[in-house]
Design an enzyme around this catalytic site. Structure first.
Site, PDB file in Angstrom:
ATOM      1  N   GLY A  31      48.416  37.515  29.850  1.00 28.28           N
ATOM      2  CA  GLY A  31      48.865  37.419  28.505  1.00 28.28           C
ATOM      3  C   GLY A  31      47.771  36.972  27.388  1.00 28.28           C
ATOM      4  O   GLY A  31      46.497  36.707  27.912  1.00 28.28           O
ATOM      5  N   GLY A  36      40.545  43.757  24.590  1.00 26.50           N
ATOM      6  CA  GLY A  36      40.424  44.230  25.983  1.00 26.50           C
ATOM      7  C   GLY A  36      41.583  44.616  26.679  1.00 26.50           C
ATOM      8  O   GLY A  36      41.651  45.587  27.483  1.00 26.50           O
ATOM      9  N   HIS A  37      42.839  43.565  26.782  1.00 27.22           N
ATOM     10  CA  HIS A  37      44.250  43.966  27.229  1.00 27.22           C
ATOM     11  C   HIS A  37      44.537  45.374  26.680  1.00 27.22           C
ATOM     12  O   HIS A  37      44.895  46.154  27.510  1.00 27.22           O
ATOM     13  CB  HIS A  37      45.086  42.872  27.087  1.00 27.22           C
ATOM     14  CG  HIS A  37      44.794  41.482  27.590  1.00 27.22           C
ATOM     15  ND1 HIS A  37      44.276  40.300  26.871  1.00 27.22           N
ATOM     16  CD2 HIS A  37      44.642  41.042  29.078  1.00 27.22           C
ATOM     17  CE1 HIS A  37      44.164  39.500  27.863  1.00 27.22           C
ATOM     18  NE2 HIS A  37      44.235  39.597  29.010  1.00 27.22           N
ATOM     19  N   GLN A 153      36.644  40.133  40.870  1.00 26.95           N
ATOM     20  CA  GLN A 153      38.264  40.212  41.015  1.00 26.95           C
ATOM     21  C   GLN A 153      38.454  42.108  41.307  1.00 26.95           C
ATOM     22  O   GLN A 153      39.219  42.362  42.144  1.00 26.95           O
ATOM     23  CB  GLN A 153      38.977  39.965  39.745  1.00 26.95           C
ATOM     24  CG  GLN A 153      40.337  40.328  39.630  1.00 26.95           C
ATOM     25  CD  GLN A 153      41.177  39.644  38.386  1.00 26.95           C
ATOM     26  OE1 GLN A 153      41.446  38.681  38.538  1.00 26.95           O
ATOM     27  NE2 GLN A 153      41.305  40.445  37.471  1.00 26.95           N
ATOM     28  N   SER A 186      40.650  35.531  26.980  1.00 23.57           N
ATOM     29  CA  SER A 186      41.483  34.636  26.339  1.00 23.57           C
ATOM     30  C   SER A 186      41.131  33.377  26.233  1.00 23.57           C
ATOM     31  O   SER A 186      41.279  32.476  25.409  1.00 23.57           O
ATOM     32  CB  SER A 186      42.661  34.512  27.302  1.00 23.57           C
ATOM     33  OG  SER A 186      43.093  35.888  27.234  1.00 23.57           O
TER      34      SER A 186
HETATM   35  O1  PAF Z   1      42.618  38.939  35.374  1.00 22.47           O
HETATM   36  C1  PAF Z   1      43.794  38.591  35.133  1.00 22.47           C
HETATM   37  O2  PAF Z   1      44.340  38.427  34.209  1.00 22.47           O
HETATM   38  C2  PAF Z   1      44.560  37.754  36.379  1.00 22.47           C
HETATM   39  O3  PAF Z   1      43.428  37.341  37.345  1.00 22.47           O
HETATM   40  C3  PAF Z   1      45.371  38.828  37.127  1.00 22.47           C
HETATM   41  C4  PAF Z   1      44.693  40.075  37.621  1.00 22.47           C
HETATM   42  C5  PAF Z   1      46.509  39.256  36.087  1.00 22.47           C
HETATM   43  C6  PAF Z   1      46.388  38.282  38.129  1.00 22.47           C
HETATM   44  O4  PAF Z   1      46.648  36.911  37.917  1.00 22.47           O
END
Ligand code: PAF
Length: 282
Positions: A31, A36-37, A153, A186
């Site tokens: 959130g 970017g999101h 990640q 964020s």
């Molecule tokens: O990158 C993120 O926002 C978090 O690490 C994810 C992939 C949503 C997992 O909680």
């Protein structure tokens, strides 16, 4: 757009799509959306029949001294933006819904989680891999979209999906940047106006390193020495957590650049821990 809090309901809806032969794209997020999101959602919208965005500030990926309680949140704004960017469902479970009492199953990808951010954030990637696996089981997506800013990640999620034969294509999308080059995050919200201005040096230092690599420098020690000096001159107030040049897939540090490579940086600037990376090499 429907907002769903209950994991069973979310799974039922996504299973329904799958049974109808509709391709689902999942955009997992925590959130407080920025461009970017939104670019991940736009990509998902263009590449699937249905788009599920999850918004869950996952407690298991935060260490005890980290910013779980302070993590910025604005559900109303996020819901409006997700709807505007084509989400069909915004999945917003509470922690007790995602982690029922007695939860004790974890996913670990130790070889990829050991270095870089894993060194100072023990348990972080176990929390990430576990929650993403749970989201995959709920949404049953054909496609899942993540930002390349969190390169480690992304590498871990790709490896997990491959190793566990998860029927999902994990897609990494380019980092979206502010006009001065700072990677959108964020956590940029934690910076004071002055820190925010100076934080642009993080990306500028990496670009400078990439230019030197493109000019023929293949010794990571030389390149990283230059980057360290750049930050000492342009961002002296930051604490450097790591500066590394690694293989983009295995994340192993390189002692010579012969092919694709990734330069990655993590720095603490005031209250914010900021990461960024740049691809170098062939
Ligand atoms: O990158 C993120 O926002 C978090 O690490 C994810 C992939 C949503 C997992 O909680």
């Amino acid at each position: 757009m429907e907002i769903i809090k209950d994991p069973c309901l979310f799974q039922r809806q996504c299973l329904g799509w799958r049974l109808q032969g509709l391709a689902t794209a999942l955009v997992p997020t925590m959130g407080f959306f920025h461009h970017g999101h939104l670019s991940l959602m736009d990509f998902a919208r263009q590449n699937a029949d249905r788009v599920a965005v999850s918004l869950f500030v996952n407690p298991t990926q935060f260490g005890p001294a980290e910013d779980l309680a302070a993590y910025p949140r604005d559900l109303d704004r996020d819901a409006r933006l997700a709807a505007e960017h084509g989400a069909d469902i915004l999945f917003t479970p509470g922690p007790e819904a995602m982690y029922a009492p007695g939860h004790c199953t974890w996913i670990e990808v130790p070889d990829l989680a050991r270095g870089l951010c894993g060194r100072t954030r023990p348990g972080h990637f176990r929390g990430v891999a576990t929650v993403v696996a749970k989201l995959f089981m709920l949404a049953l997506p054909g496609l899942a979209v993540f930002g390349e800013k969190d390169w480690q990640q992304l590498a871990i999620i790709r490896r997990m999906a491959k190793d566990l034969n998860m029927p999902v294509e994990v897609v990494g999308r380019p980092t979206v940047r502010e006009p001065d080059g700072l990677a959108m995050s964020s956590r940029n919200a934690y910076l004071s106006p002055g820190q925010r201005l100076r934080a642009a040096a993080i990306h500028r230092g990496l670009v400078d390193l990439a230019v030197r690599a493109a000019g023929g420098e293949t010794d990571p020690a030389v390149l990283l020495g230059g980057l360290r000096r750049y930050y000492a001159e342009n961002l002296a107030e930051a604490d450097i957590e790591y500066l590394e040049i690694v293989d983009p897939e295995t994340l192993e540090p390189l002692d010579l650049i012969r092919g694709p490579a990734l330069a990655a940086a993590a720095l603490r600037l005031g209250p914010a821990r900021l990461i960024d990376n740049i691809s170098i090499g062939v």
